[in-house]
Design an enzyme around this catalytic site. Structure first.
Site, PDB file in Angstrom:
ATOM      1  N   ASP A   9       0.852  -1.187   0.000  1.00 49.20           N
ATOM      2  CA  ASP A   9       0.000   0.000   0.000  1.00 49.20           C
ATOM      3  C   ASP A   9       0.895   1.247   0.000  1.00 49.20           C
ATOM      4  O   ASP A   9       2.069   1.184   0.403  1.00 49.20           O
ATOM      5  CB  ASP A   9      -0.880  -0.024   1.253  1.00 49.20           C
ATOM      6  CG  ASP A   9      -1.668   1.247   1.453  1.00 49.20           C
ATOM      7  OD1 ASP A   9      -2.363   1.663   0.506  1.00 49.20           O
ATOM      8  OD2 ASP A   9      -1.567   1.830   2.556  1.00 49.20           O
ATOM      9  N   ILE A  10       0.360   2.371  -0.442  1.00 49.72           N
ATOM     10  CA  ILE A  10       1.171   3.596  -0.498  1.00 49.72           C
ATOM     11  C   ILE A  10       0.966   4.465   0.742  1.00 49.72           C
ATOM     12  O   ILE A  10       1.882   4.633   1.558  1.00 49.72           O
ATOM     13  CB  ILE A  10       0.867   4.409  -1.773  1.00 49.72           C
ATOM     14  CG1 ILE A  10       1.326   3.625  -3.013  1.00 49.72           C
ATOM     15  CG2 ILE A  10       1.582   5.762  -1.725  1.00 49.72           C
ATOM     16  CD1 ILE A  10       1.053   4.332  -4.335  1.00 49.72           C
ATOM     17  N   GLY A  44      -5.401   2.552  -3.464  1.00 45.87           N
ATOM     18  CA  GLY A  44      -6.673   3.098  -3.897  1.00 45.87           C
ATOM     19  C   GLY A  44      -6.514   4.232  -4.880  1.00 45.87           C
ATOM     20  O   GLY A  44      -7.484   4.672  -5.503  1.00 45.87           O
ATOM     21  N   LYS A 200      -8.197  -5.317  -3.255  1.00 50.90           N
ATOM     22  CA  LYS A 200      -6.751  -5.485  -3.401  1.00 50.90           C
ATOM     23  C   LYS A 200      -6.381  -6.960  -3.348  1.00 50.90           C
ATOM     24  O   LYS A 200      -5.501  -7.420  -4.086  1.00 50.90           O
ATOM     25  CB  LYS A 200      -6.017  -4.704  -2.310  1.00 50.90           C
ATOM     26  CG  LYS A 200      -6.075  -3.197  -2.468  1.00 50.90           C
ATOM     27  CD  LYS A 200      -5.171  -2.500  -1.458  1.00 50.90           C
ATOM     28  CE  LYS A 200      -5.226  -0.996  -1.595  1.00 50.90           C
ATOM     29  NZ  LYS A 200      -4.303  -0.313  -0.664  1.00 50.90           N
ATOM     30  N   ASN A 226      -8.940  -1.170   3.680  1.00 54.30           N
ATOM     31  CA  ASN A 226      -8.882  -1.563   2.274  1.00 54.30           C
ATOM     32  C   ASN A 226      -7.669  -2.422   1.947  1.00 54.30           C
ATOM     33  O   ASN A 226      -7.563  -2.949   0.841  1.00 54.30           O
ATOM     34  CB  ASN A 226      -8.924  -0.335   1.357  1.00 54.30           C
ATOM     35  CG  ASN A 226      -7.751   0.610   1.557  1.00 54.30           C
ATOM     36  OD1 ASN A 226      -7.208   0.742   2.644  1.00 54.30           O
ATOM     37  ND2 ASN A 226      -7.366   1.299   0.500  1.00 54.30           N
TER      38      ASN A 226
END
Length: 273
Positions: A9-10, A44, A200, A226
C-alpha cells in the site's frame, strides 16, 4: 519459501507522513528487486497518484513491472498493459448517484485521468483527493455524462462527508446495495465504491496467478481496512505499526510504523537473503 512478490500500500505504508519514501525502505526494496522480487504498489489511488513513486523506485514504464490501482479495480504493467479490469458500468454509476442525491451526500468518481463530480460547489474532500493523487476535477451533470458515457472508465466511486455522516450512509448503502458493490472505508471522510469483484486481495491473487507466483511466495503490507483482503491473501501478511486495529487483527506479523521504516524493516527481515 522465498518471497517472490511484495505488495505494498502507499499512503501511511510505503510513504511517511511527509509523503516520502524513507532511504532505508528504498534501499531494502532495491535490494529485493536485485534478487528478482516483484515490487507491486497496491493502492486506492489512480495511476496519476502512483507515477512519481514508481519512478522513484525505478519501476515505471516497464513491461514486466506491475501496479494495482483503484483498490483493485485495475491491475496493469507500469507500461499500461491491463492485466485485470474490474471497473463499474455506467448503470452502476447512475444507481449510486441517485442514492447520493436522495440522501444528500456529495459524491464523485475517478476515471484514469480525471475526477468527475456533479457537485458544482466542490467538497473540500474532492479538493483534497485531487491534490493527493494529482488528478484534475471536472464538474459534469448526469445528463452530460450520459451523452458521452462510452468515454469514461468508471474505476471507483466515492462518497464524501464527515465521519458520523458516512457511518450512517455506509450502513444504509450496504443494506440497499447488498452484494452489488465492494464498499471500502479508506478514510473517515471517504466511502469508496468499486466493482463487487474488485479488492486489493482478489486482484493481487489474479496478478500473482498470471505471473506464476504462489500465494505462499507473496508478502503484503498495509495499514487500513482496504488493505485487509491482500494481507489475508498473502503468505506473509504484514500490518504497519500505525495500522487500524482491524488490520492488525488479520495480519500475520506487525512491523514498525510508516514514519520509522516499517516497510524497509519487514523487507529486510522476511525477504532479503
Amino acid at each position: 519459501m522465498a518471497i517472490k512478490l511484495i505488495a505494498i500500500d502507499i499512503d501511511a505504508t510505503l510513504i511517511n507522513d511527509q509523503r516520502q519514501i524513507t532511504p532505508r525502505t528504498k534501499e531494502a526494496l532495491e535490494a529485493a528487486k536485485q534478487q528478482g522480487v516483484k515490487v507491486v504498489l497496491c493502492t486506492g489511488r489512480p495511476m496519476t497518484g502512483v507515477d512519481a513513486y514508481l519512478t522513484e523506485l525505478r519501476l515505471n514504464h516497464q513491461d514486466d513491472q506491475y501496479v494495482v490501482s483503484f483498490n483493485g479495480a485495475l491491475a496493469q504493467s507500469t507500461n499500461e498493459k491491463v492485466i485485470v479490469n474490474y471497473t463499474l458500468s455506467f448503470n452502476d454509476y447512475v444507481d449510486w448517484q441517485a442514492f447520493c442525491t436522495k440522501n444528500n451526500v456529495k459524491s464523485q468518481f475517478e476515471s484514469r485521468d480525471y475526477i468527475y463530480t456533479t457537485n458544482r460547489d466542490l467538497s473540500p474532500w474532492t479538493i483534497h483527493e485531487s491534490d493527493l493523487v494529482s488528478m484534475p476535477v471536472r464538474v459534469r451533470s448526469l445528463d452530460e455524462m450520459a451523452h458521452s458515457q462510452d468515454q469514461y472508465v468508471l474505476a471507483k466511486g466515492m462518497m464524501l462527508g464527515d465521519k458520523e455522516e458516512l457511518d450512517k450512509i455506509q450502513q444504509k448503502f450496504s443494506k440497499e446495495f447488498a452484494g452489488r458493490f465492494t464498499i471500502i472505508r479508506s478514510e473517515d471522510f471517504y466511502l469508496e465504491i468499486v466493482n463487487h469483484r474488485a479488492s486489493k486481495g482478489s486482484t493481487l491473487e489474479a496478478l500473482a496467478k498470471e505471473l506464476g507466483i504462489k500465494q505462499s511466495e507473496v508478502m503484503a503490507l498495509g495499514n487500513a481496512q482496504n488493505d485487509n483482503s491482500m494481507i489475508e491473501y498473502a503468505g506473509i501478511g504484514v500490518a504497519m505499526g500505525n495500522s487500524v486495529p482491524e488490520t492488525k487483527a488479520v495480519a500475520d506479523v506487525i512491523t514498525d510504523t510508516n514514519n520509522n521504516d516499517g516497510v524497509g524493516k519487514a523487507v529486510e527481515k522476511y525477504v532479503l537473503r
